[in-house]
Scaffold this active site. Structure first.
Site, PDB file in Angstrom:
ATOM      1  N   MET A 160       0.856  -1.180   0.000  1.00  0.00           N
ATOM      2  CA  MET A 160       0.000   0.000   0.000  1.00  0.00           C
ATOM      3  C   MET A 160       0.892   1.231   0.000  1.00  0.00           C
ATOM      4  O   MET A 160       1.668   1.444   0.934  1.00  0.00           O
ATOM      5  CB  MET A 160      -0.908  -0.017   1.237  1.00  0.00           C
ATOM      6  CG  MET A 160      -1.861   1.142   1.338  1.00  0.00           C
ATOM      7  SD  MET A 160      -3.187   0.860   2.553  1.00  0.00           S
ATOM      8  CE  MET A 160      -2.261   0.553   4.046  1.00  0.00           C
ATOM      9  N   ARG A 296      -6.410  -1.292   9.218  1.00  0.00           N
ATOM     10  CA  ARG A 296      -6.579  -0.755  10.571  1.00  0.00           C
ATOM     11  C   ARG A 296      -6.985  -1.845  11.552  1.00  0.00           C
ATOM     12  O   ARG A 296      -6.462  -1.905  12.670  1.00  0.00           O
ATOM     13  CB  ARG A 296      -7.602   0.387  10.545  1.00  0.00           C
ATOM     14  CG  ARG A 296      -7.033   1.649   9.929  1.00  0.00           C
ATOM     15  CD  ARG A 296      -8.048   2.746   9.723  1.00  0.00           C
ATOM     16  NE  ARG A 296      -7.359   3.950   9.255  1.00  0.00           N
ATOM     17  CZ  ARG A 296      -7.969   5.079   8.917  1.00  0.00           C
ATOM     18  NH1 ARG A 296      -9.289   5.160   8.979  1.00  0.00           N
ATOM     19  NH2 ARG A 296      -7.267   6.119   8.512  1.00  0.00           N
ATOM     20  N   TYR A 437       1.034   3.811  12.716  1.00  0.00           N
ATOM     21  CA  TYR A 437       0.767   3.603  11.286  1.00  0.00           C
ATOM     22  C   TYR A 437      -0.662   3.154  11.001  1.00  0.00           C
ATOM     23  O   TYR A 437      -1.419   2.825  11.909  1.00  0.00           O
ATOM     24  CB  TYR A 437       1.800   2.717  10.627  1.00  0.00           C
ATOM     25  CG  TYR A 437       2.001   1.282  11.059  1.00  0.00           C
ATOM     26  CD1 TYR A 437       1.155   0.615  11.917  1.00  0.00           C
ATOM     27  CD2 TYR A 437       3.097   0.582  10.548  1.00  0.00           C
ATOM     28  CE1 TYR A 437       1.374  -0.701  12.267  1.00  0.00           C
ATOM     29  CE2 TYR A 437       3.335  -0.727  10.892  1.00  0.00           C
ATOM     30  CZ  TYR A 437       2.462  -1.380  11.752  1.00  0.00           C
ATOM     31  OH  TYR A 437       2.696  -2.686  12.082  1.00  0.00           O
ATOM     32  N   GLU A 438      -1.010   3.215   9.721  1.00  0.00           N
ATOM     33  CA  GLU A 438      -2.387   3.016   9.231  1.00  0.00           C
ATOM     34  C   GLU A 438      -3.358   4.010   9.867  1.00  0.00           C
ATOM     35  O   GLU A 438      -4.493   3.687  10.182  1.00  0.00           O
ATOM     36  CB  GLU A 438      -2.864   1.575   9.467  1.00  0.00           C
ATOM     37  CG  GLU A 438      -1.951   0.523   8.880  1.00  0.00           C
ATOM     38  CD  GLU A 438      -1.598   0.770   7.415  1.00  0.00           C
ATOM     39  OE1 GLU A 438      -2.357   1.475   6.730  1.00  0.00           O
ATOM     40  OE2 GLU A 438      -0.561   0.262   6.969  1.00  0.00           O
ATOM     41  N   GLY A 439      -2.896   5.232  10.033  1.00  0.00           N
ATOM     42  CA  GLY A 439      -3.700   6.276  10.667  1.00  0.00           C
ATOM     43  C   GLY A 439      -3.374   6.312  12.142  1.00  0.00           C
ATOM     44  O   GLY A 439      -3.702   5.374  12.874  1.00  0.00           O
TER      45      GLY A 439
END
Length: 593
Positions: A160, A296, A437-439
């Site tokens: 990603m 997430r 990470y991932e928001g």
């Protein structure tokens, strides 16, 4: 030494989360208890025997950039081949493309064990399955036919590619370019950073999912498109062709997860990397969110996995380490540190917090499974919204707790925990990335209060809180278990959650966005802790049919969590409803005097 908590996992799925409900659906007739038990047992064996031994090796060896390409740690490629050949990668993948079509709940349980065994190893399959979700939902027939089966089975892996050096979490600032070539392809150019498993030697091809802008794209996130960019081209007969114009510009040197190659990738240094559009032009962010939401939840599961491993390490050490004396029948006697009250407190806090994280992630997976499989459209909508609501809670609390659990693990080890040889420090180093990470978890909180609370006019969050209230009532009505103050504390926590939720809804109604965001992180944690305590209570109530030791452990988990950690929720409520004005008055440039 890691031992997968198979009984805990199976109990959580069946008696706390809703696997039985899912099995009762008409289209799940083949999902028997025997099949579930076999999958969990085999995943435990694989994680314990094949993957856990790589954890220390990977941490010490890391990854290397050799002749422009990534070389993974010793044993990595061989272990990945075993993972792929045993069919684990395909567990929940679509049947039409080589998958087994099993529920996400089972995949999440398997990935918990894999993350406990070695989080750095588990990262690779995690991102591949996110690529599968994005391609299955938005890919063209050509992309599906060319790549999907290879990704589902794990023969190839996916990545990603979102952020760039100047952008960070603000995707408005993305600058990577995509120029249409008139033949259905695009030339991609630009640089992407923080790309987990951006290159490796475990498979002979990778598929990069890349966000980029068309020449005439509108500004901001409305002008982002998503592209599939392979490392190697695929010939018409399915064989691999030449390398694409994608280069590994470097590998990040990180605090933890050393064996996971986090790459800076450069696209188009020699004229442009060839890519294919996924979904529609300028609507790439919606496509990418399919992958991000999967990721997430997967990061929340990483928190569960590393938390469980840190707990087991601390427990084993505390049972062996002899230090201090406790009262015995003959006065006092030398004892393992596990006998001391403060160590008992830390150990049960670690165990209970890991179980809270597990229940939140499994509940999210259950909701997503129901959203795909419930027979009625209204039910599918309800469960899709429930999954959306639970995603930020599962990601944020599970990862925050993983750091706290790993820190407690070091504390239990004492001075030995600060020394790398015991392994306790690695769990904290590995866990620390998960709230980022991932928001980041702050972004999760913004998502929760701005996007998830308003779902169905606020009825989705109301429905979930009513479920918590019912569990609290059942808990209070129980008189056959020694629950101490836990029922009263849970009821108070639910009342405080209702008050904070009402405050958030009122802030929305008045348009007080800044005030809501100032309290968002406190609200997110308050919600997660309260829901987690309710799930522990539900587990304690369901344990009455279990053997004595298991029943006592579940009751103690619920009690200790409700009588210690849950006390935070009162203070969190105060932060939600009362701290906004002070927070918003802060001027960071004035902090240095």
């Amino acid at each position: 030494m890691y031992r997968a908590p198979v009984n805990e996992i199976a109990f959580t799925l069946r008696h706390v989360i809703g696997l039985k409900e899912f099995q009762s659906l008409e289209n799940q007739g083949e999902l028997s208890d025997d099949l579930v038990d076999a999958i969990l047992s085999e995943a435990a064996k694989f994680s314990e025997e094949e993957i856990a031994k790589l954890n220390r090796i990977g941490d010490e060896h890391g990854t290397k950039l050799v002749d422009g390409w990534v070389k993974t740690a010793p044993g990595w490629a061989e272990a990945y081949g075993q993972w792929r050949d045993a069919g684990w990668n395909a567990l929940s993948g679509p049947v039409d493309f080589g998958g087994q079509g099993l529920p996400n709940m089972l995949y999440v349980a398997v990935m918990e064990m894999l993350n406990s065994a070695c989080m750095a190893f588990a990262l690779g399959p995690t991102l591949t399955m996110g690529s599968v979700e994005a391609l299955e939902a938005h890919g063209s027939d050509y992309l599906k036919a060319t790549y999907l089966e290879k990704l589902v089975t794990g023969e190839w892996t996916g990545t990603m590619n979102l952020t760039e050096p100047q952008a960070g979490s603000d995707l408005n600032e993305l600058r990577a370019k995509a120029v249409p070539q008139g033949d259905g392809t695009y030339k991609i150019s630009g640089q992407k950073i923080f790309i987990s498993y951006g290159d490796h030697d475990m498979t002979d091809n990778l598929l990069h999912l890349v966000l980029a802008r068309l020449p005439d794209a509108p500004a901001g996130t409305r002008g982002i498109s998503l592209f599939a960019v392979p490392k190697r081209f695929v010939n018409s007969d399915g064989s691999l062709g030449e390398l694409n114009d994608v280069r590994v510009a470097g590998i990040e040197h990180k605090l933890g997860i050393h064996a996971s190659p986090t790459c800076t990738l450069s696209f188009g240094d020699n004229g442009g990397a060839t890519g294919w559009l996924i979904g529609e032009e300028n609507k790439g962010l919606a496509c990418m969110f399919t992958m991000m939401n999967n990721a997430r939840l997967a990061v929340g599961v990483q928190g569960v996995g590393v938390g469980e491993r840190a707990f087991q390490a601390a427990l084993n050490f505390s049972l062996e380490r002899m230090q201090g004396r406790v009262s015995g029948p003959d006065g006092s006697q030398l004892a393992p540190i596990a006998a001391h009250p403060d160590v008992k407190r830390m150990l049960m806090s670690m165990k209970a917090q890991t179980q809270v994280a597990r229940t939140l992630c499994y509940a999210c997976a259950h909701a997503l499974d129901m959203a795909k499989n419930a027979p009625e459209a209204a039910d599918r909508k309800f469960w899709a919204e429930r999954g959306s609501l639970l995603t930020p809670l599962a990601k944020s609390l599970s990862t925050d707790l993983s750091v706290e659990i790993a820190s407690l693990g070091i504390q239990v080890h004492g001075g030995m925990g600060f020394i790398e040889e015991t392994g306790a420090a690695q769990y904290m180093r590995d866990a620390r990335i998960t709230p980022i990470y991932e928001g980041t978890n702050g972004i999760q909180a913004m998502d929760l209060v701005m996007r998830k609370l308003p779902l169905s006019g606020g009825e989705q969050v109301t429905s979930l809180i009513k479920e918590i209230e019912q569990i609290a009532e059942d808990f209070s009505a129980e008189n056959g278990l020694d629950l101490g103050d836990a029922p009263r504390n849970l009821e108070q926590a639910v009342a405080d959650l209702n008050a904070s939720t009402d405050w958030m809804k009122e802030a929305h109604a008045k348009g007080n966005v800044s005030e809501a965001l100032a309290g968002a992180t406190a609200y997110q944690r308050q919600f997660g802790l309260t829901l987690g305590a309710a799930y522990l209570a539900k587990g304690a109530l369901a344990s009455k049919e279990e053997e004595k030791n298991a029943r006592e452990q579940r009751v103690l988990m619920a009690r200790v969590f409700a009588e210690t950690t849950l006390a935070e929720t009162a203070g969190l409520k105060s932060a939600v409803v009362g701290a906004a004005s002070a927070i918003l008055a802060i001027e960071p440039e004035n902090m240095l005097n």
